[in-house]
Design an enzyme around this catalytic site. Structure first.
Site, PDB file in Angstrom:
ATOM      1  CB  SER A   1      -0.950  -0.040   1.153  1.00 26.95           C
ATOM      2  OG  SER A   1      -1.624   1.215   1.508  1.00 26.95           O
TER       3      SER A   1
ATOM      4  CE1 TYR B   1      -2.663  -1.356   6.021  1.00 28.07           C
ATOM      5  CE2 TYR B   1      -2.005   1.063   5.350  1.00 28.07           C
ATOM      6  CZ  TYR B   1      -2.742  -0.530   5.225  1.00 28.07           C
ATOM      7  OH  TYR B   1      -3.023  -0.809   3.711  1.00 28.07           O
TER       8      TYR B   1
END
Length: 320
Positions: A158, A183
């Site tokens: 991502s 994350y």
């Protein structure tokens, strides 16, 4: 450092769909494995691969939910797998290897994002453990099925990797947990995994890629309160998408990972980070949101993370 991280002019872009990048590609006789292949962009990936002729194995933490989501799709099989549980990973891999089949495509699409502080396994931070360590163990355990056919392995990362590199002194966030930085670390790990796997596997014909699928509102946002998404400017207070031109549809979000897994334009290449169905450029040392950060493609960090991951999971297909 010298890098192949430069656009090749694929002819596709941010609005391309998975079906469009697969046009003219026949996957008949190919077997793919797609984690998370029953929800969000994973579901669209499965649909597109099946439409192009592939058979698809979808490991799922919730097999019944997966069966319902995939009902009516030919050539798809579901089996149980919890990436946050290394015993579950081992059992799934053993069942698959016992079938005697080889894999042509592996797409590590499952993941969690910005969850509250959660511990799995031996007290591991859940995002790093699920998004990275679970996939690391899965690919290494499945190596006897991956290597013979020269599969492509796709690690879905991502743009979130921009938020953080690897926190080497506290990789499991036992001090000062931050859900977005955790994350970011997990997504950086996804890229580093592809870098090192490509280096180790290329002599067997296995090539690996990592990618940013784009911004897509899917069940990945399950841990975010509506108020937080409103604050971030994604939706209004009624839940309506504020900037549809910024967000991709799930069909568009699936395109880059399908392109990574199948495109002949990537033949002979590997260890690269992709976005918008092309190779990404190195991210400049600014707040620019495009490209790949240098910490995510650093070969020394990739090798270090591989060694650490092998120690944590007890699995390494390349151990001498």
């Amino acid at each position: 450092m010298s890098t192949a991280q430069h656009k090749i002019g694929s002819g596709f872009g941010a609005t391309s769909t998975a079906d469009e990048v697969l046009e003219g590609i026949d996957l008949s006789g190919k077997l793919a494995l797609v984690t998370g292949g029953y929800s969000g962009i994973g579901l669209e990936t499965t649909r597109a691969l099946v439409k192009a002729g592939a058979r698809v194995v979808v490991p799922a933490r919730r097999p019944e939910t997966a069966e319902q989501a995939l009902a009516g799709l030919p050539g798809v099989e579901v089996d149980e797998l919890d990436l946050g549980d290394l015993e579950s990973v081992r059992r799934f891999a053993e069942r698959f290897l016992a079938s005697g089949r080889g894999l042509d495509i592996v797409i590590d699409s499952a993941g969690i994002m910005a969850c509250p502080e959660t511990r799995v396994g031996d007290g591991w931070e859940a995002q790093f453990a699920t998004n990275h360590l679970g996939h690391f163990a899965l690919v290494n355990r499945l190596w006897p099925a991956i290597a013979p056919g020269g599969a492509r392995v796709v690690s879905v990362s991502s743009r979130g990797h921009h938020a953080a590199g690897i926190r080497w002194d506290d990789i499991h966030w036992r001090r000062g947990y931050d859900k977005w930085e955790a994350y970011g670390q997990a997504k950086t790990a996804n890229v580093l995994f592809a870098v090192q796997l490509d280096k180790l596997g290329r002599d067997a014909g296995v090539r690996a890629f990592a990618l940013h699928p784009g911004g897509i509102l899917t069940p990945l946002q399950r841990h975010l309160a509506q108020e937080e998404m409103v604050e971030r400017g994604w939706i209004d207070e009624d839940g309506n998408l504020l900037h549809p031109e910024v967000f991709k549809t799930p069909q568009q979000g699936a395109a880059t990972q399908v392109w990574a897994a199948t495109s002949p334009q990537l033949d002979g290449l590997g260890g690269l980070y992709l976005e918008d169905c092309d190779i990404a450029e190195p991210a400049p040392d600014t707040d620019a949101r495009e490209g790949v950060k240098d910490w995510a493609i650093d070969p020394a960090q990739a090798a270090r993370l591989w060694t650490l991951s092998a120690e944590l999971t007890g699995v390494d297909a390349f151990a001498s």
